[in-house]
Design a protein around this motif. Structure first.
Motif, mmCIF file in Angstrom:
data_model
loop_
_atom_site.group_PDB
_atom_site.id
_atom_site.type_symbol
_atom_site.label_atom_id
_atom_site.label_comp_id
_atom_site.label_asym_id
_atom_site.label_seq_id
_atom_site.Cartn_x
_atom_site.Cartn_y
_atom_site.Cartn_z
ATOM 1 N N LYS A 32 -9.554 7.300 -0.256
ATOM 2 C CA LYS A 32 -8.285 8.011 -0.418
ATOM 3 C C LYS A 32 -7.968 8.340 -1.872
ATOM 4 O O LYS A 32 -6.822 8.613 -2.209
ATOM 5 N N GLY A 33 -8.968 8.271 -2.729
ATOM 6 C CA GLY A 33 -8.794 8.808 -4.066
ATOM 7 C C GLY A 33 -8.544 7.839 -5.185
ATOM 8 O O GLY A 33 -8.471 8.233 -6.345
ATOM 9 N N ALA A 34 -8.391 6.536 -4.886
ATOM 10 C CA ALA A 34 -8.162 5.550 -5.950
ATOM 11 C C ALA A 34 -9.086 4.368 -5.720
ATOM 12 O O ALA A 34 -9.150 3.827 -4.631
ATOM 13 N N SER A 35 -9.813 3.978 -6.739
ATOM 14 C CA SER A 35 -10.734 2.851 -6.620
ATOM 15 C C SER A 35 -9.961 1.553 -6.837
ATOM 16 O O SER A 35 -9.376 1.335 -7.899
ATOM 17 N N ARG A 36 -9.941 0.700 -5.821
ATOM 18 C CA ARG A 36 -9.203 -0.562 -5.894
ATOM 19 C C ARG A 36 -10.152 -1.722 -5.647
ATOM 20 O O ARG A 36 -11.137 -1.603 -4.918
ATOM 21 N N THR A 37 -9.835 -2.874 -6.218
ATOM 22 C CA THR A 37 -10.603 -4.092 -5.973
ATOM 23 C C THR A 37 -9.815 -4.990 -5.026
ATOM 24 O O THR A 37 -8.579 -4.879 -4.926
ATOM 25 N N PRO A 38 -10.494 -5.910 -4.327
ATOM 26 C CA PRO A 38 -9.760 -6.858 -3.495
ATOM 27 C C PRO A 38 -8.714 -7.643 -4.284
ATOM 28 O O PRO A 38 -7.620 -7.917 -3.769
ATOM 29 N N GLU A 39 -9.032 -7.991 -5.536
ATOM 30 C CA GLU A 39 -8.086 -8.750 -6.357
ATOM 31 C C GLU A 39 -6.822 -7.942 -6.636
ATOM 32 O O GLU A 39 -5.703 -8.481 -6.584
ATOM 33 N N GLU A 40 -6.984 -6.665 -6.907
ATOM 34 C CA GLU A 40 -5.821 -5.812 -7.166
ATOM 35 C C GLU A 40 -4.950 -5.666 -5.930
ATOM 36 O O GLU A 40 -3.715 -5.764 -5.999
ATOM 37 N N LEU B 189 0.817 -1.219 0.000
ATOM 38 C CA LEU B 189 0.000 0.000 0.000
ATOM 39 C C LEU B 189 0.851 1.270 0.000
ATOM 40 O O LEU B 189 0.379 2.337 0.371
ATOM 41 N N LYS B 190 2.090 1.173 -0.447
ATOM 42 C CA LYS B 190 3.033 2.285 -0.293
ATOM 43 C C LYS B 190 2.570 3.558 -0.996
ATOM 44 O O LYS B 190 2.932 4.664 -0.593
ATOM 45 N N GLU B 191 1.739 3.426 -2.043
ATOM 46 C CA GLU B 191 1.254 4.630 -2.734
ATOM 47 C C GLU B 191 0.390 5.501 -1.833
ATOM 48 O O GLU B 191 0.177 6.678 -2.103
ATOM 49 N N TYR B 192 -0.129 4.926 -0.735
ATOM 50 C CA TYR B 192 -0.991 5.662 0.193
ATOM 51 C C TYR B 192 -0.203 6.239 1.369
ATOM 52 O O TYR B 192 -0.807 6.785 2.297
#
Length: 236
Positions: free
Chosen positions: A142-150, A78-81
């Motif tokens: 936090k601004g980015a839509s993520r899926t559990p798979e991603e 999760l380093k981008e966050y």
């Protein structure tokens, strides 16, 4: 290259319990958990759209090390966050908890068979309201839509990396990585122990992962288990 063989289920009671049926280097994910749990038997909210996954590691000499291996892995994934780690293994973004980790050991008789590391990441939603110990957040706020798979794909790669580092260089290398993501030294914290609360400054962790706390009288306390709350954080 990822170490992990994946198993995905629509629903289960607990991915940690289910993972005990699988060999090392398996990872078990469920879209929904009906009896998810955290530390000390606390209920882990398990709403669809979040990540609930358990990784099966071979037995290690000190199972508690795996909580730190996993926390570093999540932080890298999760380093981008710009995450921070709060002792022992909570992952925070902007001071709010987005991930919890539960480490358990499976035995054959008295011999450790494998270590199960359950990881829950708030992606689409986070628990709110009565009974929630900490401020919480989810990734999609936090601004980015993520899926559990991603998120799991990133986590698979990160845990492959951190476990390889642990096997090659031992806990000290993981400790240094953990400290690089940790809350700043000198942060005011409260630690809830079974019989009382201690308040002081966070000084880091020692060679076995215990918390080092500087008390108000400048004495140093080493704590092996407890709940940490930051200044002004809810701790009811």
């Amino acid at each position: 290259m990822s170490l992990w063989r994946e198993y995905v289920f629509e629903k289960c009671e607990s991915t940690n319990d289910l993972a005990k049926e699988y060999p090392p280097f398996s990872c078990v994910r469920a879209l929904v958990q009906t009896k998810g749990r955290g530390r000390l038997g606390r209920v882990w909210s398990s709403e669809k759209g979040n990540l609930f996954v358990s990784y099966v590691f071979p037995p290690v000499c000190r199972p508690s090390d795996m909580s730190f291996v996993a926390a570093v892995g999540v932080a890298l994934a999760l380093k981008e966050y710009a995450p921070h780690l709060k002792w022992p293994n909570d992952v925070l973004i902007d001071g709010a908890k987005v991930c919890g980790i539960l480490t358990e050991t499976s035995f054959i008789g008295t011999k450790p068979e494998k270590t199960i590391v359950g990881i829950g990441v708030n992606i689409a939603s986070s628990p709110k309201g009565e009974g929630i110990l900490y401020k919480t957040a989810c990734l999609n706020e936090k601004g980015a839509s993520r899926t559990p798979e991603e998120v799991q794909g990133c986590l698979n790669e990160a845990l492959t990396e951190t476990f390889a580092l642990y096997q090659k260089e031992g806990f000290e290398a993981i400790r240094q990585k953990w400290l690089s993501f940790a809350l700043p030294k000198g942060q005011k914290i409260k630690v809830r122990l079974p019989d009382k609360e201690e308040e002081g400054l966070f000084l880091g962790i020692n060679e076995d992962g215990s918390l080092i706390l500087e008390l108000k009288n400048k004495e140093t306390r080493v704590i092996s288990a407890g709940d940490v709350f930051m200044e002004n954080e809810k701790n009811e």
